[in-house]
Scaffold this active site. Sequence first.
Site, PDB file in Angstrom:
ATOM      1  N   ASN A 156      -9.994  -7.019   8.136  1.00 25.40           N
ATOM      2  CA  ASN A 156      -9.169  -5.922   8.637  1.00 25.40           C
ATOM      3  C   ASN A 156      -8.919  -6.141  10.127  1.00 25.40           C
ATOM      4  O   ASN A 156      -9.853  -6.197  10.924  1.00 25.40           O
ATOM      5  CB  ASN A 156      -9.834  -4.565   8.366  1.00 25.40           C
ATOM      6  CG  ASN A 156      -8.812  -3.441   8.474  1.00 25.40           C
ATOM      7  OD1 ASN A 156      -7.876  -3.520   9.279  1.00 25.40           O
ATOM      8  ND2 ASN A 156      -8.972  -2.414   7.655  1.00 25.40           N
ATOM      9  N   GLU A 172     -14.244  -6.028   2.484  1.00 20.35           N
ATOM     10  CA  GLU A 172     -13.553  -6.007   3.788  1.00 20.35           C
ATOM     11  C   GLU A 172     -14.521  -6.247   4.938  1.00 20.35           C
ATOM     12  O   GLU A 172     -15.575  -5.610   5.018  1.00 20.35           O
ATOM     13  CB  GLU A 172     -12.873  -4.640   3.960  1.00 20.35           C
ATOM     14  CG  GLU A 172     -12.149  -4.494   5.280  1.00 20.35           C
ATOM     15  CD  GLU A 172     -11.431  -3.163   5.373  1.00 20.35           C
ATOM     16  OE1 GLU A 172     -10.509  -2.922   4.583  1.00 20.35           O
ATOM     17  OE2 GLU A 172     -11.826  -2.351   6.229  1.00 20.35           O
ATOM     18  N   LYS A 222      -8.002   2.152  -2.850  1.00 17.87           N
ATOM     19  CA  LYS A 222      -8.355   1.964  -1.443  1.00 17.87           C
ATOM     20  C   LYS A 222      -9.044   3.238  -0.975  1.00 17.87           C
ATOM     21  O   LYS A 222      -8.415   4.275  -0.774  1.00 17.87           O
ATOM     22  CB  LYS A 222      -7.083   1.690  -0.644  1.00 17.87           C
ATOM     23  CG  LYS A 222      -7.315   1.182   0.747  1.00 17.87           C
ATOM     24  CD  LYS A 222      -7.263  -0.332   0.756  1.00 17.87           C
ATOM     25  CE  LYS A 222      -7.576  -0.984   2.081  1.00 17.87           C
ATOM     26  NZ  LYS A 222      -7.243  -0.320   3.280  1.00 17.87           N
ATOM     27  N   GLU A 243      -5.607  -8.039   6.489  1.00 16.64           N
ATOM     28  CA  GLU A 243      -5.257  -6.628   6.271  1.00 16.64           C
ATOM     29  C   GLU A 243      -4.887  -5.938   7.585  1.00 16.64           C
ATOM     30  O   GLU A 243      -5.559  -6.137   8.596  1.00 16.64           O
ATOM     31  CB  GLU A 243      -6.460  -5.855   5.706  1.00 16.64           C
ATOM     32  CG  GLU A 243      -7.087  -6.414   4.456  1.00 16.64           C
ATOM     33  CD  GLU A 243      -8.375  -5.650   4.110  1.00 16.64           C
ATOM     34  OE1 GLU A 243      -9.191  -6.201   3.369  1.00 16.64           O
ATOM     35  OE2 GLU A 243      -8.567  -4.523   4.604  1.00 16.64           O
ATOM     36  N   SER A 244      -3.879  -5.099   7.522  1.00 14.58           N
ATOM     37  CA  SER A 244      -3.474  -4.190   8.610  1.00 14.58           C
ATOM     38  C   SER A 244      -2.639  -4.870   9.703  1.00 14.58           C
ATOM     39  O   SER A 244      -2.921  -5.998  10.113  1.00 14.58           O
ATOM     40  CB  SER A 244      -4.686  -3.535   9.304  1.00 14.58           C
ATOM     41  OG  SER A 244      -5.445  -2.807   8.385  1.00 14.58           O
ATOM     42  N   GLU A 272       0.801  -1.230   0.000  1.00 13.40           N
ATOM     43  CA  GLU A 272       0.000   0.000   0.000  1.00 13.40           C
ATOM     44  C   GLU A 272       0.832   1.279   0.000  1.00 13.40           C
ATOM     45  O   GLU A 272       1.800   1.413   0.746  1.00 13.40           O
ATOM     46  CB  GLU A 272      -0.898  -0.012   1.237  1.00 13.40           C
ATOM     47  CG  GLU A 272      -1.900   1.128   1.277  1.00 13.40           C
ATOM     48  CD  GLU A 272      -3.099   0.760   2.115  1.00 13.40           C
ATOM     49  OE1 GLU A 272      -4.004   0.073   1.604  1.00 13.40           O
ATOM     50  OE2 GLU A 272      -3.124   1.136   3.298  1.00 13.40           O
ATOM     51  N   LYS A 318       0.741   4.662   1.354  1.00 13.30           N
ATOM     52  CA  LYS A 318       0.015   5.236   2.498  1.00 13.30           C
ATOM     53  C   LYS A 318       0.847   6.361   3.109  1.00 13.30           C
ATOM     54  O   LYS A 318       1.819   6.103   3.810  1.00 13.30           O
ATOM     55  CB  LYS A 318      -0.219   4.098   3.518  1.00 13.30           C
ATOM     56  CG  LYS A 318      -1.031   4.459   4.744  1.00 13.30           C
ATOM     57  CD  LYS A 318      -1.299   3.212   5.587  1.00 13.30           C
ATOM     58  CE  LYS A 318      -2.263   3.474   6.714  1.00 13.30           C
ATOM     59  NZ  LYS A 318      -2.568   2.259   7.499  1.00 13.30           N
TER      60      LYS A 318
HETATM   61  O1  LIG Z   1      -4.833   3.008   9.048  1.00 13.12           O
HETATM   62  C1  LIG Z   1      -5.698   3.578   9.753  1.00 13.12           C
HETATM   63  O2  LIG Z   1      -5.414   4.264  10.748  1.00 13.12           O
HETATM   64  C2  LIG Z   1      -7.145   3.456   9.421  1.00 13.12           C
HETATM   65  C3  LIG Z   1      -8.072   4.046  10.244  1.00 13.12           C
HETATM   66  C4  LIG Z   1      -9.421   3.983   9.950  1.00 13.12           C
HETATM   67  C5  LIG Z   1      -9.863   3.304   8.817  1.00 13.12           C
HETATM   68  C6  LIG Z   1      -8.934   2.686   7.988  1.00 13.12           C
HETATM   69  C7  LIG Z   1      -7.590   2.750   8.277  1.00 13.12           C
HETATM   70  N1  LIG Z   1      -6.657   2.185   7.450  1.00 13.12           N
HETATM   71  C8  LIG Z   1      -6.944   1.655   6.160  1.00 13.12           C
HETATM   72  C9  LIG Z   1      -6.374   0.325   5.968  1.00 13.12           C
HETATM   73  O3  LIG Z   1      -7.125  -0.593   5.789  1.00 13.12           O
HETATM   74  C10 LIG Z   1      -4.892   0.158   6.038  1.00 13.12           C
HETATM   75  O4  LIG Z   1      -4.278   1.244   5.417  1.00 13.12           O
HETATM   76  C11 LIG Z   1      -4.335  -1.104   5.396  1.00 13.12           C
HETATM   77  O5  LIG Z   1      -5.000  -2.243   5.803  1.00 13.12           O
HETATM   78  C12 LIG Z   1      -2.843  -1.236   5.756  1.00 13.12           C
HETATM   79  O6  LIG Z   1      -2.693  -1.245   7.173  1.00 13.12           O
HETATM   80  P1  LIG Z   1      -1.258  -1.097   7.837  1.00 13.12           P
HETATM   81  O7  LIG Z   1      -0.363  -2.142   7.234  1.00 13.12           O
HETATM   82  O8  LIG Z   1      -1.480  -1.343   9.291  1.00 13.12           O
HETATM   83  O9  LIG Z   1      -0.764   0.262   7.546  1.00 13.12           O
END
Ligand SMILES: O=C(O)c1ccccc1NCC(=O)[C@H](O)[C@H](O)COP(=O)(O)O
Length: 263
Positions: free
Chosen positions: A183, A162, A113, A215-216, A51, A53
Amino acid sequence: MTILEKILQTKRIEVKQLLMEECVVSCETLPKRPSLFETLQKSHQLEVISEMKRASPSKGMIAGNTDPVAQATAYEQAGAACISVLTDSTFFKGSFDDLASVAKAVQIPLLCKDFIIHEVQIDRAKQAGASVILLIVAALDDMTLQRLHNYATNQGLEVLVEVHDAKELGRALAINAKLIGVNNRNLKTFDVDLAKTEEVAKHFPFNENRVFISESGIMDAGDAKRAAAAGASAVLVGESLMRSASVEDSLRSLQVPKAGVPL
Ligand SMILES: O=C(O)c1ccccc1NCC(=O)[C@H](O)[C@H](O)COP(=O)(O)O
């Protein structure tokens, strides 16, 4: 008000603006991208959806000065299965221009996204060159989820649906979603817990018609192994790759064998 509610409030305003605007992003025809679903289904390793970001509500500024094309090109060269570009500007400092620039630079599947609540956002994602869009079950009622899923599919786009828990998984399965992502981030507290992936996996009907994505909060190979052990075909990774000094080393360390595939 939760962060998701705040984001959706801004999206309703954005949709009104988009409906009034001419298409201002690149609408030129780009070569067709490979299918994300087929890429993930065929692969024997855990694949990485990488991503772009810049910032997030939970972490503030992550990598504000990053050039999206340089970042996406590095992801593609390091073996990412798909590039995800956050297009929300208010909370993530992204844009459809970022998506359009990345679309011209990479050939692999490209995920827009965003927090999609209306067809006009899907049109804009497609015009900018995305091949995949995200629909967040928690943000949509059943009718809208089905309608937007049909709309995107009819436009030739793939849809990553998601979910956050088993109940939302049931709603994703009811619309016959093929790409389903859990997520791990709690949108009320921002806590990230891979146990969410493991919990939802217990209810996931694994078969050749759908793939399971985590995810995340994927920070290292240990997290990737945990997601793979739960049955994930891919992980969606933002922050840890954005902060990495070596995208190639970090991304490759996440490409662990899928569950059930011998080393
Ligand atoms: O990333 C956030 O803080 C967030 C908060 C509220 C809604 C969505 C959010 N993020 C979007 C995503 O789904 C993430 O960017 C994506 O899954 C990647 O996550 P990460 O690897 O933890 O940066």
